[in-house]
Design an enzyme around this catalytic site. Structure first.
Site, PDB file in Angstrom:
ATOM      1  N   ASP A 102       2.616 -56.999 -32.762  1.00  0.00           N
ATOM      2  CA  ASP A 102       2.844 -56.665 -31.352  1.00  0.00           C
ATOM      3  C   ASP A 102       4.309 -56.881 -30.979  1.00  0.00           C
ATOM      4  OD1 ASP A 102       0.154 -56.204 -31.139  1.00  0.00           O
ATOM      5  OD2 ASP A 102      -0.300 -58.211 -30.377  1.00  0.00           O
TER       6      ASP A 102
HETATM    7  N1  URA Z   1      -2.801 -60.407 -33.975  1.00  0.00           N
HETATM    8  C1  URA Z   1      -2.345 -60.125 -32.735  1.00  0.00           C
HETATM    9  O1  URA Z   1      -3.049 -60.311 -31.756  1.00  0.00           O
HETATM   10  N2  URA Z   1      -1.093 -59.640 -32.603  1.00  0.00           N
HETATM   11  C2  URA Z   1      -0.250 -59.449 -33.657  1.00  0.00           C
HETATM   12  O2  URA Z   1       0.892 -59.033 -33.474  1.00  0.00           O
HETATM   13  C3  URA Z   1      -0.735 -59.760 -34.931  1.00  0.00           C
HETATM   14  C4  URA Z   1      -2.013 -60.225 -35.075  1.00  0.00           C
END
Ligand code: URA
Length: 235
Positions: A102
């Site tokens: 993310d």
């Molecule tokens: N899980 C998440 O919620 N976000 C990420 O970026 C990676 C794993």
């Protein structure tokens, strides 16, 4: 491979610039000046230089980055600054991230043009471990840990596989290893325990860890062939 394509792949220049370098007598193949962009070369056998600099060709590249916050794992610049923009110019058109993090997640992100290995690392049936340092709004209780270790509901009839959880010196911070990679997985798992993720950093992917790589945030580098074999080809 065509000489102009070879130049593009090794340097990141566009086809027009590659053609112009070749036409302007700047490119030597095995010591001989070649002015034909379509000239065929053998990438791993012929010696090619451009403006006096020897060019090295590798068919498959693996690049590791300690991703800083604020960069999206997308090619679409309208979504914000992209992780691709953090790659050296010669790799920006060739490499893709192996999975996504993310925008605000930091840590280990792998890029490659080796589609088979990328697919193997991501395929849910291979259960490749990914470990995250997870900082939460509230303390993570023993009960929460038991639930995460048994698997939790992610909503919409989805359930996570059991995760491995380790406590840290802070009650609101855990190390969590998951064996799959669903959309917003860690955030959704913590949500299932009525908690909220406030900081997320991936510290390892398979047997590759940020500690071993010793990359500071924002830093990246290519892996050597020996590292690629050790981390990705042996399991
Ligand atoms: N899980 C998440 O919620 N976000 C990420 O970026 C990676 C794993």
């Amino acid at each position: 491979m065509r000489l102009d394509k070879f130049l593009c792949e090794c340097t990141g220049m566009n086809r027009k610039d590659a053609k112009s370098e070749i036409k302007n007598n700047h490119v030597l193949v095995n010591g001989v000046c070649i002015t034909d962009s379509g000239y065929t070369i053998l990438p791993n056998q012929d010696s090619v230089s451009c403006n006096g600099k020897e060019l090295q060709y590798r068919e498959f590249i693996f690049y590791v980055l300690n991703k800083p916050a604020g960069y999206v794992c997308s090619e679409n610049e309208s979504e914000g600054k992209t992780v691709i923009s953090l790659l050296p110019a010669e790799y920006q058109k060739r490499l893709n991230p192996v999975g996504r993090l993310d925008k605000e997640t930091t840590g280990l992100l792998i890029f490659t043009n080796d589609g088979n290995t990328s697919h193997r690392l991501l395929s849910p049936k291979n259960h490749v471990d990914k470990t995250y340092l997870v900082t939460c709004e509230k303390a993570v209780t023993d009960d929460d840990i038991k639930r995460l270790e048994s698997g939790v509901s992610l909503g919409d009839d989805e359930f996570s596989l059991p995760a491995a959880v380790e406590k840290t010196d802070k009650s609101n911070r855990i190390l969590m290893t998951i064996h799959e990679g669903r959309f917003h997985q860690v955030k959704r798992m913590m949500q299932a325990t009525c908690n909220k993720v406030t900081g997320l950093k991936r510290i390892s992917f398979g047997s590759l860890s940020l500690d071993d790589l010793a990359l500071k945030e924002g830093e990246g580098r290519t892996l050597s062939d020996e590292e690629v074999n050790r981390y990705f080809k042996s399991s």
